[in-house]
Design an enzyme around this catalytic site. Sequence first.
Site, PDB file in Angstrom:
ATOM      1  CD  GLU A 170      -3.068  -0.845   2.274  1.00  0.00           C
ATOM      2  OE1 GLU A 170      -2.959   0.114   3.059  1.00  0.00           O
ATOM      3  OE2 GLU A 170      -4.008  -1.648   2.319  1.00  0.00           O
ATOM      4  CD  GLU A 354      -3.655  -5.900   3.948  1.00  0.00           C
ATOM      5  OE1 GLU A 354      -4.478  -5.088   4.417  1.00  0.00           O
ATOM      6  OE2 GLU A 354      -2.426  -5.724   3.980  1.00  0.00           O
TER       7      GLU A 354
END
Length: 447
Positions: A170, A354
């Site tokens: 991320e 995720e």
Amino acid sequence: PAHGAPPLDRALLRRLGFSAATAAFQIEGARAEDGRSRSIWDDFVDTPGRVRDGSTADPGPDSYHRVAEDVALLAHLGVDQYRFSLSWVRVLPEGRPNPQGLAYYDRLVDRLLDAGITPTPTLYHWDLPSRLEADGGWLNRATAERFAQYVEVVADALGDRVRHWYTINEPVSTTLQGYAIGELAPGRTLLFDALPTAHHQLLAHGYAVRILRGHGATRIGIVNNHTQVLPASRSEEDLQAAYLYDLVHNRMFADPVLLGRYPDLEPYVSALPVHDGDLALISAPCDVYGVNYYNPTTVAAAAGPVPFEVVPTPGAPVTGFGPLWPIVPEALTAFLVDAKERYGEALPPVVIAENGASFPEPDQVDGPLDDADRIDYLRGHIGAVLDALRAGVRVDAYTVWSLLDNFEWADGYTQRFGLVHVDMATGRRTPKASYAWFRALIEEARS
Ligand code: GBH
């Protein structure tokens, strides 16, 4: 509803690998052990007022001392893979390899392999060495070069047994929340001046791909956090704001990796510190594309230095984070179908790296928690992945965030994402109902 929803299509489920994820700083504890040095997250948690409940991530789930227990939980769950992250400050605390830090990951990798679980480590999940932040952190191009040195050490140590790697987790969160608005470490508030950190993280990804290829890696991918962006209304202003948000949040991080160019975002893109050759490095082919997906984002125009704001999604139920975390599984399908259309053949098979939800849950339990709301969330989103498969999107694997309740960054222990409850005072692990549900799902997919 947990018990009334239609069953998931087994033929499609069979096409997915299953995994669970964690990250080093969120689970390991042992911040001062075996020569580990400090990261920006140590500095953040040690600054009063930064973390909502004042917690420091230590001991937390204490996974540094509980390798056998964690691997047993994974093995019983039946996952094919385990996504964990490596701590740069354990591996290279003072810029030199630390055998004790490396030995921890050796143990973990060996135990996983013994249990028949594929280790899929992430090289960087937000814990930048403090000594590098002192030189500007991700604002400084040299950080990407330091990262390359770290990757060499890790690949030398683990590359004989680890073939599957995620590079950077991320980068958008680090850029926007870490350097632009300061909610996450290093807590800077540079607004659009934070954008060079995007380029330098992507450069770090590119270096990692090159190094890992040289060490025999067969499955490499970045992990980007994506969201489907919805305009708050059909007004010209809101449509513009949503377009800009999509560029900044999604495409700034996907386009350079997949297409070898930044999206048209002037004047910011021409200000990026791009050198000749950078985009070729950043866009070197990968084997998978990691997508973290939690929720769609509804965006409205705003006045001020940042021309957009995130607003609640009308009509959607929400998770424990509140109104800005709506639950809309169809938005995951829509995102994946849009990505397939936008990137075409440039999009390698997607791994959902995720997906998960936090709900208000107690700090202590005396038996399995009946987290039916989490089961609903997971069932809905796995169903959304199957819908994407039906629509022809290549999806390779689905990963739950998270195996364990853990240190949820600036929210400390106020948000719990685990399939397994963790008592942070004792480290005691108690699988929740969602753990049994996910286990049964994997079993069904394999039967
Ligand atoms: C991912 O971040 C991370 O990879 C993982 O480490 C993290 O635990 C997980 O998701 C759950 O958050 O004040 O409403 O913005 C996703 C980005 C950053 C979103 C922290 C939630 C704080 C809540 N997350 N953010 S909010």
